[in-house]
Design an enzyme around this catalytic site. Structure first.
Site, PDB file in Angstrom:
ATOM      1  N   GLU A 138     -10.184   0.150  17.419  1.00  0.00           N
ATOM      2  CA  GLU A 138     -10.898  -1.131  17.584  1.00  0.00           C
ATOM      3  C   GLU A 138     -12.342  -0.964  18.061  1.00  0.00           C
ATOM      4  O   GLU A 138     -13.239  -1.652  17.590  1.00  0.00           O
ATOM      5  CB  GLU A 138     -10.133  -2.035  18.575  1.00  0.00           C
ATOM      6  CG  GLU A 138      -8.928  -2.734  17.972  1.00  0.00           C
ATOM      7  CD  GLU A 138      -7.649  -1.912  17.997  1.00  0.00           C
ATOM      8  OE1 GLU A 138      -7.715  -0.683  18.217  1.00  0.00           O
ATOM      9  OE2 GLU A 138      -6.579  -2.517  17.791  1.00  0.00           O
ATOM     10  N   GLU A 143      -0.099  -1.404  17.613  1.00  0.00           N
ATOM     11  CA  GLU A 143       0.324  -2.370  18.642  1.00  0.00           C
ATOM     12  C   GLU A 143       1.700  -2.950  18.311  1.00  0.00           C
ATOM     13  O   GLU A 143       2.525  -3.173  19.193  1.00  0.00           O
ATOM     14  CB  GLU A 143      -0.727  -3.478  18.789  1.00  0.00           C
ATOM     15  CG  GLU A 143      -2.001  -2.948  19.455  1.00  0.00           C
ATOM     16  CD  GLU A 143      -3.118  -3.969  19.503  1.00  0.00           C
ATOM     17  OE1 GLU A 143      -3.485  -4.501  18.437  1.00  0.00           O
ATOM     18  OE2 GLU A 143      -3.628  -4.238  20.603  1.00  0.00           O
ATOM     19  N   GLY A 178      -3.798  -3.069  15.227  1.00  0.00           N
ATOM     20  CA  GLY A 178      -2.671  -3.993  15.345  1.00  0.00           C
ATOM     21  C   GLY A 178      -1.367  -3.405  14.836  1.00  0.00           C
ATOM     22  O   GLY A 178      -0.290  -3.816  15.274  1.00  0.00           O
ATOM     23  N   ALA A 232      -5.075  -4.867  11.992  1.00  0.00           N
ATOM     24  CA  ALA A 232      -5.306  -6.262  11.628  1.00  0.00           C
ATOM     25  C   ALA A 232      -6.209  -6.258  10.408  1.00  0.00           C
ATOM     26  O   ALA A 232      -6.928  -5.285  10.167  1.00  0.00           O
ATOM     27  CB  ALA A 232      -5.968  -6.989  12.789  1.00  0.00           C
TER      28      ALA A 232
HETATM   29  N1  DAK Z   1      -7.849  -4.460   6.883  1.00  0.00           N
HETATM   30  C1  DAK Z   1      -8.087  -4.834   5.615  1.00  0.00           C
HETATM   31  N2  DAK Z   1      -8.017  -3.993   4.560  1.00  0.00           N
HETATM   32  C2  DAK Z   1      -7.688  -2.715   4.826  1.00  0.00           C
HETATM   33  C3  DAK Z   1      -7.412  -2.256   6.137  1.00  0.00           C
HETATM   34  C4  DAK Z   1      -7.509  -3.204   7.208  1.00  0.00           C
HETATM   35  N3  DAK Z   1      -7.236  -2.896   8.480  1.00  0.00           N
HETATM   36  N4  DAK Z   1      -7.133  -0.938   6.083  1.00  0.00           N
HETATM   37  C5  DAK Z   1      -7.202  -0.592   4.767  1.00  0.00           C
HETATM   38  N5  DAK Z   1      -7.526  -1.649   4.028  1.00  0.00           N
HETATM   39  C6  DAK Z   1      -7.715  -1.706   2.576  1.00  0.00           C
HETATM   40  C7  DAK Z   1      -9.013  -1.034   2.167  1.00  0.00           C
HETATM   41  O1  DAK Z   1     -10.099  -1.928   2.320  1.00  0.00           O
HETATM   42  C8  DAK Z   1      -8.733  -0.687   0.710  1.00  0.00           C
HETATM   43  O2  DAK Z   1      -8.869  -1.863  -0.052  1.00  0.00           O
HETATM   44  P1  DAK Z   1      -9.716  -1.868  -1.453  1.00  0.00           P
HETATM   45  O3  DAK Z   1     -11.050  -1.332  -1.105  1.00  0.00           O
HETATM   46  O4  DAK Z   1      -8.901  -0.922  -2.334  1.00  0.00           O
HETATM   47  O5  DAK Z   1      -9.686  -3.302  -1.889  1.00  0.00           O
HETATM   48  C9  DAK Z   1      -7.248  -0.342   0.731  1.00  0.00           C
HETATM   49  O6  DAK Z   1      -6.721  -0.917   1.913  1.00  0.00           O
HETATM   50  C10 DAK Z   1      -6.985   1.158   0.784  1.00  0.00           C
HETATM   51  O7  DAK Z   1      -7.719   1.695   1.868  1.00  0.00           O
HETATM   52  P2  DAK Z   1      -8.706   2.955   1.715  1.00  0.00           P
HETATM   53  O8  DAK Z   1      -9.238   3.035   0.328  1.00  0.00           O
HETATM   54  O9  DAK Z   1      -9.671   2.884   2.853  1.00  0.00           O
HETATM   55  O10 DAK Z   1      -7.676   4.149   1.937  1.00  0.00           O
HETATM   56  P3  DAK Z   1      -8.006   5.603   2.504  1.00  0.00           P
HETATM   57  O11 DAK Z   1      -6.800   6.413   2.276  1.00  0.00           O
HETATM   58  O12 DAK Z   1      -9.309   6.097   1.979  1.00  0.00           O
HETATM   59  O13 DAK Z   1      -8.193   5.379   4.093  1.00  0.00           O
HETATM   60  C11 DAK Z   1      -7.591   4.458   6.251  1.00  0.00           C
HETATM   61  C12 DAK Z   1      -7.090   4.980   4.846  1.00  0.00           C
HETATM   62  C13 DAK Z   1      -6.408   3.875   6.986  1.00  0.00           C
HETATM   63  C14 DAK Z   1      -8.154   5.640   7.037  1.00  0.00           C
HETATM   64  C15 DAK Z   1      -8.725   3.414   6.011  1.00  0.00           C
HETATM   65  O14 DAK Z   1      -8.233   2.428   5.084  1.00  0.00           O
HETATM   66  C16 DAK Z   1      -9.144   2.729   7.271  1.00  0.00           C
HETATM   67  O15 DAK Z   1      -9.924   3.277   8.064  1.00  0.00           O
HETATM   68  N6  DAK Z   1      -8.702   1.469   7.440  1.00  0.00           N
HETATM   69  C17 DAK Z   1      -9.104   0.645   8.533  1.00  0.00           C
HETATM   70  C18 DAK Z   1      -8.416   1.058   9.810  1.00  0.00           C
HETATM   71  C19 DAK Z   1      -8.824   0.149  10.922  1.00  0.00           C
HETATM   72  O16 DAK Z   1      -9.949   0.245  11.444  1.00  0.00           O
HETATM   73  N7  DAK Z   1      -7.974  -0.850  11.201  1.00  0.00           N
HETATM   74  C20 DAK Z   1      -8.315  -1.968  12.041  1.00  0.00           C
HETATM   75  C21 DAK Z   1      -8.120  -1.596  13.468  1.00  0.00           C
HETATM   76  S1  DAK Z   1      -8.682  -2.858  14.527  1.00  0.00           S
HETATM   77  C22 DAK Z   1      -7.327  -9.818  16.855  1.00  0.00           C
HETATM   78  C23 DAK Z   1      -6.344  -9.102  17.499  1.00  0.00           C
HETATM   79  C24 DAK Z   1      -6.183  -7.780  17.184  1.00  0.00           C
HETATM   80  C25 DAK Z   1      -7.021  -7.197  16.274  1.00  0.00           C
HETATM   81  C26 DAK Z   1      -7.996  -7.928  15.652  1.00  0.00           C
HETATM   82  C27 DAK Z   1      -8.176  -9.242  15.937  1.00  0.00           C
HETATM   83  N8  DAK Z   1      -7.514 -11.236  17.147  1.00  0.00           N
HETATM   84  C28 DAK Z   1      -6.521 -11.865  17.955  1.00  0.00           C
HETATM   85  C29 DAK Z   1      -8.489 -11.984  16.565  1.00  0.00           C
HETATM   86  C30 DAK Z   1      -6.798  -5.831  15.948  1.00  0.00           C
HETATM   87  C31 DAK Z   1      -7.744  -5.147  15.336  1.00  0.00           C
HETATM   88  C32 DAK Z   1      -7.410  -3.919  14.648  1.00  0.00           C
HETATM   89  O17 DAK Z   1      -6.316  -3.684  14.221  1.00  0.00           O
END
Ligand code: DAK
Length: 260
Positions: free
Chosen positions: A135, A115, A112, A66
């Protein structure tokens, strides 16, 4: 219809849905979830389409979760409401679509994103894929069905490990654990999904829809899947597809199913 975050293409009976925010690693913001909901609803209503291949744009990510920048400011009430809405609008819609959805997991499938892949019926991963539910590292839990669907796919022990460590696993481990059906090279990913799709489209859409309802019944609380199977099995006998399938067999020809 044009979308800001999705590309929809069709080739004969196959719909290709590509999440198209490569700069954000295809992270799911509210608009993308809304558009995916619209796109899957339109596919469900289109009789010509019989199978979906769902993937992410670029060569790095399926969906990296997400959109953290968006949900960072949510309140308790917003979190609950959006979770319920997301379940109903997208994740349950995909899981219960009457046409098989094949997730082509072409890189990071996190939060997400995983998911969404788990709500799909079949998952094929490229060998560079990394899968995880990170998460708890952000102070939340999976909110789009991850605690339930991961447990269904890999069992309780592995689900506890993946969710509490917030770690990522390789495509190879994901295959070993039953989280993905198969792992192939990046170049072969879409072709492999197309091969599966080409087998699906030969079969009765009506029977496939009934099979999806019956398999999903196993995981619905308070529903006896065997009873669902009996009902759906019975319904098949009233379909034109059933008449066509059995006639074609006896006439030694290939069936032409209409999905009626
Ligand atoms: N959201 C927003 N931007 C993201 C992103 C994300 N999940 N994942 C990556 N990006 C963006 C980065 O911020 C970066 O943007 P800029 O800085 O260039 O503007 C760009 O994508 C490239 O990412 P990286 O520079 O970080 O790329 P790397 O190769 O270095 O790293 C990575 C890749 C996948 C390991 C890293 O980007 C990362 O750790 N990303 C986050 C992974 C993560 O934690 N995802 C979220 C999981 S929690 C909800 C229901 C469900 C959920 C939430 C709310 N509600 C009903 C309210 C679910 C939550 C989740 O999914």
């Amino acid at each position: 219809m044009t979308y800001n975050n999705i590309v929809l293409e069709t080739k004969e009976a196959v719909a290709y849905v590509t999440i198209n925010r490569p700069k954000q690693l295809n992270a799911l913001n509210k608009e993308t979830i809304e558009e995916l909901s619209q796109v899957f609803t339109s596919i469900e209503e289109n009789k010509e389409l019989r199978v979906v291949i769902l993937t992410g744009s670029g060569d790095k990510a399926f969906v990296a979760g997400a959109d953290i920048k968006e949900f960072a400011g949510f309140s308790v009430e917003e979190g609950k409401l959006l979770s319920a809405e997301g379940h109903q609008k997208l994740f349950n819609l995909v899981e219960n679509l009457s046409k098989p959805v094949i997730a082509a997991v072409n890189g990071f499938a996190l939060g997400g994103g995983l998911e969404l892949a788990m709500a799909s019926h079949i998952r094929i991963a490229s060998n560079n894929a990394k899968l995880g539910l990170p998460e708890v590292s952000l102070g939340v839990i999976p909110g789009y069905g991850g605690t339930q669907r991961l447990t269904q796919l890999v069992g309780k022990g592995k689900a506890f490990e993946m969710i509490t460590t917030a770690g990522m696993i390789s495509a190879e481990d994901a295959e070993k654990w039953g989280l993905v059906n198969n792992v192939v090279s990046e170049e072969d990913l879409i072709a492999t999904c197309e091969k599966i799709a080409s087998k699906i489209v030969r079969n009765s859409p009506k029977a496939i829809g009934s099979a999806i309802i019956s398999i999903n019944a196993q995981y619905r609380e308070g529903v006896d899947g065997f009873v669902t199977e009996i009902t759906e099995f019975g319904k098949c006998f009233g379909t034109a597809d059933f008449k066509e399938g059995t006639s074609a067999f006896m006439e030694k020809r290939k069936p032409t199913f209409t999905g009626e």
